[in-house]
Design a protein around this motif. Sequence first.
Motif, mmCIF file in Angstrom:
data_model
loop_
_atom_site.group_PDB
_atom_site.id
_atom_site.type_symbol
_atom_site.label_atom_id
_atom_site.label_comp_id
_atom_site.label_asym_id
_atom_site.label_seq_id
_atom_site.Cartn_x
_atom_site.Cartn_y
_atom_site.Cartn_z
ATOM 1 N N ALA A 62 47.433 43.290 30.572
ATOM 2 C CA ALA A 62 47.186 44.700 30.258
ATOM 3 C C ALA A 62 47.641 45.603 31.410
ATOM 4 C CB ALA A 62 45.703 44.904 29.975
ATOM 5 N N HIS A 63 47.618 45.064 32.647
ATOM 6 C CA HIS A 63 47.973 45.878 33.815
ATOM 7 C C HIS A 63 48.780 45.042 34.804
ATOM 8 C CE1 HIS A 63 44.970 48.894 32.636
ATOM 9 N NE2 HIS A 63 44.192 47.864 32.363
ATOM 10 N N GLU B 187 38.989 45.741 39.597
ATOM 11 C CA GLU B 187 38.497 46.731 38.619
ATOM 12 C C GLU B 187 39.134 46.569 37.242
ATOM 13 O OE1 GLU B 187 39.468 50.594 40.188
ATOM 14 O OE2 GLU B 187 38.255 50.150 41.966
ATOM 15 N N LEU B 188 40.427 46.305 37.240
ATOM 16 C CA LEU B 188 41.168 46.356 35.980
ATOM 17 C C LEU B 188 40.991 45.076 35.179
ATOM 18 C CD1 LEU B 188 44.486 47.905 37.361
ATOM 19 C CD2 LEU B 188 42.772 49.068 35.950
ATOM 20 N N GLU B 189 40.827 45.238 33.907
ATOM 21 C CA GLU B 189 40.710 44.093 33.006
ATOM 22 C C GLU B 189 42.106 43.483 32.822
ATOM 23 O OE1 GLU B 189 38.240 41.739 30.747
ATOM 24 O OE2 GLU B 189 37.604 43.492 31.916
ATOM 25 N N ASP B 190 42.225 42.169 32.906
ATOM 26 C CA ASP B 190 43.467 41.480 32.601
ATOM 27 C C ASP B 190 44.663 42.045 33.384
ATOM 28 O OD1 ASP B 190 45.224 39.757 31.371
ATOM 29 O OD2 ASP B 190 45.496 41.021 29.603
ATOM 30 N N ALA B 191 44.526 42.035 34.722
ATOM 31 C CA ALA B 191 45.607 42.540 35.583
ATOM 32 C C ALA B 191 46.324 41.373 36.241
ATOM 33 C CB ALA B 191 45.028 43.461 36.649
ATOM 34 N N LYS B 192 47.620 41.562 36.482
ATOM 35 C CA LYS B 192 48.405 40.548 37.188
ATOM 36 C C LYS B 192 49.122 41.190 38.351
ATOM 37 C CE LYS B 192 49.518 36.360 34.843
ATOM 38 N NZ LYS B 192 48.852 35.631 35.908
ATOM 39 N N ASP C 80 41.300 37.689 40.086
ATOM 40 C CA ASP C 80 41.245 38.941 40.870
ATOM 41 C C ASP C 80 41.620 38.721 42.328
ATOM 42 O OD1 ASP C 80 39.039 37.464 41.650
ATOM 43 O OD2 ASP C 80 37.688 39.187 41.748
#
Length: 239
Positions: free
Chosen positions: A33-34, A8-13, A148
Amino acid sequence: MAVSLLGELEDAKVLAGGQSLVPLLNFRLARPAHLVDVNGIAELDRVYERDGGVAVGAAVRQATAERHPLVGRPCPLLPLALRHVAHQVIRNRGTVCGSLAHADPASELCAVLLVLGGRVVARSRRGERTIEASALFRGTFETSLEPDELVTEAWFPEHGPDVALVEESRRHGDYAMAGVARVGDRLALFGVASTPVLADPGDPTRGLHPSADLESSAEFKLHLVRVLADRAMRSGNAA
Ligand SMILES: Cc1cc2nc3c(=O)[nH]c(=O)nc-3n(C[C@H](O)[C@H](O)[C@H](O)COP(=O)(O)OP(=O)(O)OC[C@H]3O[C@@H](n4cnc5c(N)ncnc54)[C@H](O)[C@@H]3O)c2cc1C
């Protein structure tokens, strides 16, 4: 939940042990970003026998795997290699799967997965897939994982006791300038190419074109490979 968030989250690691990611964040070399923290997910904090080998979940610390009875007996190369990874305090937090996902070319564990013919399981909202070690490592800090995808476990096949892990580093606990993981007569090199590579025991430098780095010239790396491969073939112990 972690897999949904990654989708779901944009640019998550993924944040696992944080031993590689947190320094990158501190130096602003990574600015996701997350962060999706997988620490504390009980389902991922497991070591278990599976398909004639051992599976190590994504939240399992390197130090736990190093001492785990289900690891050492069927898979002696893994604890042997883990003892060369950084220092105890780093292994107390760092995870086995985090090392594989991070894909440092000098990582002992990436070479171990490759030489043993192991694999990882990657999960996303699209489902689950298995990635063989030979298809996982693509380049320096680069894998075939999608942004993802969460590595939920690494799987290492059972093998005999004839193993060796030898490496050369400037100081104990430093990343290796060059190293060799061996099981039987199979060799994998690390620290000398953009990914770990399988090598011919009779001619371990064949096809190898290492780049010079801050610590060693290309020629010196080739010299190290010859010496370490010879030592690995003759030794059954860590150097
Ligand atoms: C001083 C120092 C010396 C070190 N020396 C060595 C060494 O000699 N050999 C060695 O191999 N390592 C070494 N390391 C690295 C250490 O082993 C790290 O623990 C490891 O590289 C990363 O594991 P981690 O769990 O800390 O991952 P993190 O730092 O949390 O994550 C690293 C990367 O992998 C991704 N990631 C982590 N887990 C997953 C997952 N389950 N699914 C998908 N992506 C994931 C993260 O998003 C991030 O991009 C050293 C580290 C330090 C600080």
